[in-house]
Design a protein around this motif. Sequence first.
Motif, PDB file in Angstrom:
ATOM      1  N   GLU A   1      42.140  42.276  43.696  1.00 44.13           N
ATOM      2  CA  GLU A   1      40.891  43.012  43.839  1.00 44.13           C
ATOM      3  C   GLU A   1      40.892  43.771  45.171  1.00 44.13           C
ATOM      4  O   GLU A   1      41.260  43.214  46.205  1.00 44.13           O
ATOM      5  N   GLU A   2      40.452  45.003  45.125  1.00 44.06           N
ATOM      6  CA  GLU A   2      40.525  45.893  46.291  1.00 44.06           C
ATOM      7  C   GLU A   2      39.803  45.352  47.519  1.00 44.06           C
ATOM      8  O   GLU A   2      40.298  45.465  48.630  1.00 44.06           O
ATOM      9  N   GLY A   3      38.650  44.747  47.362  1.00 43.22           N
ATOM     10  CA  GLY A   3      37.870  44.311  48.513  1.00 43.22           C
ATOM     11  C   GLY A   3      38.139  42.898  48.975  1.00 43.22           C
ATOM     12  O   GLY A   3      37.458  42.393  49.864  1.00 43.22           O
ATOM     13  N   CYS A   4      39.154  42.248  48.400  1.00 45.13           N
ATOM     14  CA  CYS A   4      39.473  40.869  48.761  1.00 45.13           C
ATOM     15  C   CYS A   4      40.326  40.850  50.027  1.00 45.13           C
ATOM     16  O   CYS A   4      41.424  41.403  50.062  1.00 45.13           O
ATOM     17  N   LEU A   5      39.808  40.212  51.080  1.00 47.00           N
ATOM     18  CA  LEU A   5      40.576  40.056  52.317  1.00 47.00           C
ATOM     19  C   LEU A   5      41.520  38.862  52.210  1.00 47.00           C
ATOM     20  O   LEU A   5      42.658  38.917  52.647  1.00 47.00           O
ATOM     21  N   PHE A   6      41.019  37.754  51.662  1.00 46.21           N
ATOM     22  CA  PHE A   6      41.837  36.576  51.365  1.00 46.21           C
ATOM     23  C   PHE A   6      41.094  35.721  50.361  1.00 46.21           C
ATOM     24  O   PHE A   6      39.866  35.800  50.241  1.00 46.21           O
ATOM     25  N   TYR A   7      41.854  34.929  49.617  1.00 42.40           N
ATOM     26  CA  TYR A   7      41.289  34.077  48.567  1.00 42.40           C
ATOM     27  C   TYR A   7      42.248  32.903  48.427  1.00 42.40           C
ATOM     28  O   TYR A   7      43.199  32.943  47.666  1.00 42.40           O
ATOM     29  N   ASN A   8      42.018  31.878  49.234  1.00 43.20           N
ATOM     30  CA  ASN A   8      42.963  30.772  49.350  1.00 43.20           C
ATOM     31  C   ASN A   8      42.422  29.524  48.678  1.00 43.20           C
ATOM     32  O   ASN A   8      41.298  29.104  48.961  1.00 43.20           O
TER      33      ASN A   8
ATOM     34  N   GLU B   1      37.312  32.123  51.110  1.00 40.11           N
ATOM     35  CA  GLU B   1      37.302  33.511  50.670  1.00 40.11           C
ATOM     36  C   GLU B   1      36.840  34.444  51.775  1.00 40.11           C
ATOM     37  O   GLU B   1      35.953  34.101  52.554  1.00 40.11           O
ATOM     38  N   GLY B   2      37.439  35.620  51.817  1.00 37.78           N
ATOM     39  CA  GLY B   2      37.007  36.694  52.700  1.00 37.78           C
ATOM     40  C   GLY B   2      36.889  37.973  51.897  1.00 37.78           C
ATOM     41  O   GLY B   2      37.786  38.315  51.124  1.00 37.78           O
TER      42      GLY B   2
ATOM     43  N   GLU C   1      29.553  44.590  48.436  1.00 37.44           N
ATOM     44  CA  GLU C   1      29.916  45.255  47.189  1.00 37.44           C
ATOM     45  C   GLU C   1      31.191  44.652  46.601  1.00 37.44           C
ATOM     46  O   GLU C   1      31.299  44.484  45.390  1.00 37.44           O
ATOM     47  N   ALA C   2      32.143  44.320  47.444  1.00 35.42           N
ATOM     48  CA  ALA C   2      33.387  43.709  46.974  1.00 35.42           C
ATOM     49  C   ALA C   2      33.112  42.336  46.361  1.00 35.42           C
ATOM     50  O   ALA C   2      33.657  41.990  45.306  1.00 35.42           O
ATOM     51  N   LEU C   3      32.243  41.560  47.003  1.00 33.66           N
ATOM     52  CA  LEU C   3      31.886  40.248  46.462  1.00 33.66           C
ATOM     53  C   LEU C   3      31.114  40.398  45.161  1.00 33.66           C
ATOM     54  O   LEU C   3      31.354  39.658  44.198  1.00 33.66           O
ATOM     55  N   ALA C   4      30.213  41.359  45.087  1.00 34.99           N
ATOM     56  CA  ALA C   4      29.447  41.594  43.854  1.00 34.99           C
ATOM     57  C   ALA C   4      30.379  41.970  42.711  1.00 34.99           C
ATOM     58  O   ALA C   4      30.202  41.497  41.579  1.00 34.99           O
ATOM     59  N   PHE C   5      31.380  42.804  42.992  1.00 38.88           N
ATOM     60  CA  PHE C   5      32.366  43.155  41.965  1.00 38.88           C
ATOM     61  C   PHE C   5      33.082  41.902  41.475  1.00 38.88           C
ATOM     62  O   PHE C   5      33.228  41.674  40.271  1.00 38.88           O
ATOM     63  N   HIS C   6      33.540  41.090  42.416  1.00 36.16           N
ATOM     64  CA  HIS C   6      34.250  39.849  42.086  1.00 36.16           C
ATOM     65  C   HIS C   6      33.389  38.945  41.212  1.00 36.16           C
ATOM     66  O   HIS C   6      33.852  38.408  40.201  1.00 36.16           O
TER      67      HIS C   6
ATOM     68  N   ASN D   1      27.671  46.342  54.895  1.00 35.31           N
ATOM     69  CA  ASN D   1      29.080  46.607  55.154  1.00 35.31           C
ATOM     70  C   ASN D   1      29.772  45.517  55.953  1.00 35.31           C
ATOM     71  O   ASN D   1      30.930  45.673  56.317  1.00 35.31           O
ATOM     72  N   GLU D   2      29.081  44.426  56.258  1.00 37.20           N
ATOM     73  CA  GLU D   2      29.701  43.339  57.011  1.00 37.20           C
ATOM     74  C   GLU D   2      30.680  42.565  56.141  1.00 37.20           C
ATOM     75  O   GLU D   2      30.453  42.375  54.953  1.00 37.20           O
ATOM     76  N   GLU D   3      31.754  42.094  56.758  1.00 34.31           N
ATOM     77  CA  GLU D   3      32.676  41.204  56.045  1.00 34.31           C
ATOM     78  C   GLU D   3      31.960  39.906  55.701  1.00 34.31           C
ATOM     79  O   GLU D   3      31.078  39.454  56.437  1.00 34.31           O
ATOM     80  N   ILE D   4      32.330  39.315  54.573  1.00 35.38           N
ATOM     81  CA  ILE D   4      31.706  38.089  54.094  1.00 35.38           C
ATOM     82  C   ILE D   4      32.769  37.004  54.017  1.00 35.38           C
ATOM     83  O   ILE D   4      33.849  37.222  53.463  1.00 35.38           O
ATOM     84  N   PHE D   5      32.440  35.834  54.563  1.00 38.07           N
ATOM     85  CA  PHE D   5      33.338  34.677  54.514  1.00 38.07           C
ATOM     86  C   PHE D   5      32.591  33.540  53.839  1.00 38.07           C
ATOM     87  O   PHE D   5      31.414  33.313  54.108  1.00 38.07           O
TER      88      PHE D   5
END
Length: 99
Positions: free
Chosen positions: A36-43, A58-59, A64-69, A3-7
């Motif tokens: 995408e729902e789990g995207c914090l930022f994508y610059n 990317e954040g 799970e959000a990154l795996a979806f992406h 559940n940790e944020e990924i950068f």
Amino acid sequence: MGNEEIFMCARFQGKREKLEELRSRLLQMVEFTSHEEGCLFYNLHVDRDDPTIFYFLEGWKNSEALAFHDQTHYVQAIIQDAPELTTNGIEVNFMTKIS
């Protein structure tokens, strides 16, 4: 990761003859990914000294959000086309935020 944020940072060095196509494809990815729902930022950035090098900063909310992406049609397409569009594929580095 869980559940940790990924950068992360993804680096693309475009072949000169494919530069406009790569730039267009990367800009299209920004448009798709930003929804995408789990995207914090994508610059998307371009290197100041070398216009053939692009970076995604990317954040992601969690793994799970990154795996979806990573399974979206546009990510799979850019991975498949990277040998044709880039000089050395896609370089990905994961980071930990310290402040």
